[in-house]
Motif scaffolding. Sequence first.
Motif, PDB file in Angstrom:
ATOM      1  N   HIS A   1      51.858  22.583 -72.800  1.00  0.00           N
ATOM      2  CA  HIS A   1      52.026  23.183 -74.124  1.00  0.00           C
ATOM      3  C   HIS A   1      50.854  24.116 -74.423  1.00  0.00           C
ATOM      4  O   HIS A   1      51.054  25.208 -74.976  1.00  0.00           O
ATOM      5  N   PHE A   2      49.634  23.694 -74.079  1.00  0.00           N
ATOM      6  CA  PHE A   2      48.473  24.559 -74.289  1.00  0.00           C
ATOM      7  C   PHE A   2      48.660  25.888 -73.569  1.00  0.00           C
ATOM      8  O   PHE A   2      48.458  26.957 -74.159  1.00  0.00           O
ATOM      9  N   TYR A   3      49.026  25.829 -72.299  1.00  0.00           N
ATOM     10  CA  TYR A   3      49.223  27.064 -71.552  1.00  0.00           C
ATOM     11  C   TYR A   3      50.309  27.917 -72.203  1.00  0.00           C
ATOM     12  O   TYR A   3      50.126  29.110 -72.463  1.00  0.00           O
TER      13      TYR A   3
ATOM     14  N   TYR B   1      40.504  24.927 -69.925  1.00  0.00           N
ATOM     15  CA  TYR B   1      41.212  23.651 -69.754  1.00  0.00           C
ATOM     16  C   TYR B   1      41.816  23.516 -68.362  1.00  0.00           C
ATOM     17  O   TYR B   1      41.980  22.393 -67.864  1.00  0.00           O
ATOM     18  N   HIS B   2      42.120  24.630 -67.733  1.00  0.00           N
ATOM     19  CA  HIS B   2      42.565  24.575 -66.336  1.00  0.00           C
ATOM     20  C   HIS B   2      41.443  24.037 -65.454  1.00  0.00           C
ATOM     21  O   HIS B   2      41.655  23.152 -64.612  1.00  0.00           O
ATOM     22  N   ALA B   3      40.220  24.543 -65.663  1.00  0.00           N
ATOM     23  CA  ALA B   3      39.081  24.069 -64.873  1.00  0.00           C
ATOM     24  C   ALA B   3      38.733  22.629 -65.208  1.00  0.00           C
ATOM     25  O   ALA B   3      38.396  21.833 -64.319  1.00  0.00           O
ATOM     26  N   LEU B   4      38.807  22.268 -66.492  1.00  0.00           N
ATOM     27  CA  LEU B   4      38.411  20.926 -66.903  1.00  0.00           C
ATOM     28  C   LEU B   4      39.401  19.873 -66.428  1.00  0.00           C
ATOM     29  O   LEU B   4      39.020  18.801 -65.940  1.00  0.00           O
ATOM     30  N   SER B   5      40.693  20.186 -66.561  1.00  0.00           N
ATOM     31  CA  SER B   5      41.724  19.189 -66.225  1.00  0.00           C
ATOM     32  C   SER B   5      42.113  19.213 -64.753  1.00  0.00           C
ATOM     33  O   SER B   5      42.575  18.205 -64.209  1.00  0.00           O
ATOM     34  N   GLY B   6      41.960  20.375 -64.129  1.00  0.00           N
ATOM     35  CA  GLY B   6      42.416  20.520 -62.750  1.00  0.00           C
ATOM     36  C   GLY B   6      43.923  20.537 -62.619  1.00  0.00           C
ATOM     37  O   GLY B   6      44.453  20.425 -61.505  1.00  0.00           O
ATOM     38  N   ILE B   7      44.638  20.721 -63.731  1.00  0.00           N
ATOM     39  CA  ILE B   7      46.106  20.705 -63.716  1.00  0.00           C
ATOM     40  C   ILE B   7      46.614  22.137 -63.780  1.00  0.00           C
ATOM     41  O   ILE B   7      46.248  22.911 -64.671  1.00  0.00           O
ATOM     42  N   ALA B   8      47.482  22.483 -62.830  1.00  0.00           N
ATOM     43  CA  ALA B   8      47.980  23.848 -62.741  1.00  0.00           C
ATOM     44  C   ALA B   8      48.992  24.140 -63.841  1.00  0.00           C
ATOM     45  O   ALA B   8      49.676  23.245 -64.348  1.00  0.00           O
ATOM     46  N   ASP B   9      49.076  25.405 -64.190  1.00  0.00           N
ATOM     47  CA  ASP B   9      50.124  25.901 -65.076  1.00  0.00           C
ATOM     48  C   ASP B   9      51.432  25.940 -64.309  1.00  0.00           C
ATOM     49  O   ASP B   9      51.508  26.529 -63.232  1.00  0.00           O
ATOM     50  N   ASP B  10      52.482  25.308 -64.845  1.00  0.00           N
ATOM     51  CA  ASP B  10      53.778  25.287 -64.160  1.00  0.00           C
ATOM     52  C   ASP B  10      54.276  26.691 -63.836  1.00  0.00           C
ATOM     53  O   ASP B  10      55.017  26.886 -62.859  1.00  0.00           O
ATOM     54  N   LYS B  11      53.887  27.665 -64.656  1.00  0.00           N
ATOM     55  CA  LYS B  11      54.390  29.035 -64.480  1.00  0.00           C
ATOM     56  C   LYS B  11      53.416  29.913 -63.708  1.00  0.00           C
ATOM     57  O   LYS B  11      53.638  31.128 -63.591  1.00  0.00           O
ATOM     58  N   GLN B  12      52.335  29.296 -63.206  1.00  0.00           N
ATOM     59  CA  GLN B  12      51.394  29.993 -62.311  1.00  0.00           C
ATOM     60  C   GLN B  12      50.801  31.264 -62.931  1.00  0.00           C
ATOM     61  O   GLN B  12      50.592  32.262 -62.250  1.00  0.00           O
ATOM     62  N   ARG B  13      50.488  31.192 -64.238  1.00  0.00           N
ATOM     63  CA  ARG B  13      49.918  32.364 -64.897  1.00  0.00           C
ATOM     64  C   ARG B  13      48.396  32.320 -64.948  1.00  0.00           C
ATOM     65  O   ARG B  13      47.731  33.354 -64.811  1.00  0.00           O
ATOM     66  N   VAL B  14      47.834  31.134 -65.176  1.00  0.00           N
ATOM     67  CA  VAL B  14      46.395  31.021 -65.390  1.00  0.00           C
ATOM     68  C   VAL B  14      45.654  31.383 -64.106  1.00  0.00           C
ATOM     69  O   VAL B  14      45.956  30.874 -63.025  1.00  0.00           O
ATOM     70  N   ASN B  15      44.695  32.284 -64.229  1.00  0.00           N
ATOM     71  CA  ASN B  15      43.891  32.786 -63.110  1.00  0.00           C
ATOM     72  C   ASN B  15      44.728  33.524 -62.074  1.00  0.00           C
ATOM     73  O   ASN B  15      44.299  33.685 -60.919  1.00  0.00           O
TER      74      ASN B  15
END
Length: 848
Positions: free
Chosen positions: A628-630, A684-698
């Motif tokens: 949801h954050f992403y 939050y990607h770096a902190l959680s280590g959880i990928a964005d389902d849509k592969q947008r972050v970074n």
Amino acid sequence: MTTTPPDEDGVAAWLRYAPLPASTAANSPAIDTVVVLGEEARDETSPVATAGRELVDGISKILGRAVALGDASSPRTSSTLVIGTRDAFSSLEGVPSSSSPSPLDHSDGYWIDPSSSSSSSARILGHDARGVLYGAFAYLSKLAQGELSVESAAWGSAPQAPVRWINQWDNMDGSIERGYGGRSLFFEGGAVRDDLARVKEYARLMASVGLNGIVINNVNANASLLSEASLRDGVKRVADTMRPYGVRIGLALNFDAPRTLGGLATSDPLDAAVVEWWTRTTQLVYHYVPDLLGYTIKANSEGQPGPLSYGRTLAEGANLFARALAAHGDGLVFYRAFVYDHHLREDNPKNDRASAAVDFFAHLDGAFLDNVVVQVKFGPIDFQVREPVSPLLARLRKTKAAIEFMVAQEYMGQQTHAVYLAPQWQEVLSFDLRVDGKPSLVRDILSPAGPFAWPTTGYTAVVNVGRDTTWLGHHLAMANLYAYGRLAWAPASDARALLDEWTRLTWSTDAEVVAAVGSLLMDTWPAYEGHSGNLGIQTLCDILYTHYGPSPASQDGNGWGQWTRADATALGMDRTVATGTGFAGQYPREVAAVYEDPATTPDNLLLWFHHVPYTHPLKSSGKTVIQHFYDAHYEGAATVQTFPARWARLRGKVDDARWAHVAFKLAYQAGHALVWRDSVCRFYHALSGIADDKQRVNNYKHRIPLAVPSPNVRLDGYSPVDARLPEAASGGRAVQTASMTAPGKAAVTLNVVDGVYDLAVNYYDTSVGRARYTLSVNDAAVGSWQGNLQDRLGHDFSAFLDGHSATRIYFRGVSLKTGDVLTIVGEPDGDERAPLDYVSVLPVGVVD
């Protein structure tokens, strides 16, 4: 053929009184004389006389006809508008008070009968002098919107609450704390300004939306305002300037003034010498301002001294001032409930800044004198993008309270971003606190007819108007000031309806303009919440620095208590009674039960009340919290990308000067929304280590980071440097000139499909210089710009390469082919060494 309206500077705001189209004007009341009744007609300081002047000026501008000003002896025709208090009508016109409509039974109420005939004239009656003025402005508002005709029915209105105030955070040196629209209208160089013309215009704006009081100086007060010279030569003139518009002034006090100004050894509120000092000082204030509104007090907050400093209660401190005021009339003490420890230890799981207002004030209910009002921020923290309603509003039964809003967008874009706040306020005012298990909407609690029957209650708001012609730094931000005044008068008003009124009065009565402005601004708060901080996590701005750009890490690890408790597995504050800080238990039983359980807590406040894993599913969508954050950050930023094009469609329908101002601001906002989106998602990607389902972050396929080693990127005179916050730059690094005086060059060899592209350059525009840049392709100049946003935008600027200073500029419609060399030459200025982050080569219409 349509003609673009003439340019305007914005000073007139919604009182511009643009001429109506001929067809509309032809059906409007044909007033040619305004008759003012009563002795007050001859008193230039009376709101009744002011009402007469405003009507003559406004009607003549709106209808394009000469309008005369008359008195009780003037002849009457069907083209006469007669105005006066109910008592004046009763004695001079034979209108018995007993038959008056009900709004006239209430202070500040008015009744308007716009119809006329051969035997009667149109009328505006007020319960009192201010009511006449409010009625006059209501009449002019309807007329200016084209909503008043010869067939219009009579109507009236009265405010729900007596307190409808503004708090200015102006400093005596002319600066304004959280001021984004220029320097103070009131002060400069340690004294009240000689020129108070804009103060008069401010009073007009306030009166036109029903606001009746203003505290003119910062709650972080300078005690020297109370010196006799300051009161005699300055404060008195301000009061005199605003009085004809029914606006009374108040002063914010420095609790420690007996020591710092009076030379006493203490400011203990129970010390006899201190009591005597405040008694004498208050008598002096009333000598120069006999209709003083009262005092506003900030004490024992953020390092300020207060009664707790001397082992006294907050009530004992407030009552000191209350007694001093009570000797002179109806002056009020507004004691801010913003009392908290800003050195909290985060390692104590029970510590919670949100609990502070109830902890400090609830047990003192009934200990405050009758002329004390506790001023309660609408939420428990500090004007965040999303907060629950303050539980203190349900805990003070014997002690009067008023709610505090913030027109100044301290945590929400600082009036560089357009964010229309009335929908947020509407949600707050319609929230049901369920006091004693009964319906208890916040707006009803803030009414003398509410469950606590507070005779003195209502509304305050922090407003930071300045000398800029836009007042607030952004023409669109004035919608917030308009809506605040109208909600303070009628808190059940609809936010969109108020926005449409404001648009018709400020911009145009054209239906396309009204629809477009309304649609755009109604999208702003949801979009800002989307790309800044959602699910109740608060606004993820830098709370340790400027409160402007993104910095999610700044929330934790400090004593300010705006914590998110984010770690590698979970985030959010556990504020439950069962396992957390206990804050949820401060609410009435039914509300507390909802917030105690994640299953019943609304998703938009989930992280306010609960510490949950990133993988916790949301009730509303089934998405995990992190997904949801992403998604919310991308969707919010995407909405903001539509703002420039939506505004562009209005070119020619509104004046060019104001259109261009807003177009520039919205273009900047669109770029900064991407900075917000990327910074928060990266963190939050770096902190959680959880990928964005849509592969947008970074994963930005159109971007070319200049600090990331690449055979296609060549730096000459530029060197990589760490960003102040890693998430504020691509890969955590940017480039800046190696020298503070010599230019640098960044060259990029392109590998693209031949075609037309939009070029976007993300750079850092800091407060420490005004670097210059030139962009070229194959040595042919595409464009140039200067890093001088500190001269063009009013928000709090940063000296660092961070989320505050990161911004973007576009060059659209550039023809490119593989092998072209894109070059940016940066010329440093001062300590700003032409810093750059990346270049985006975007297919037309694509946003990265």
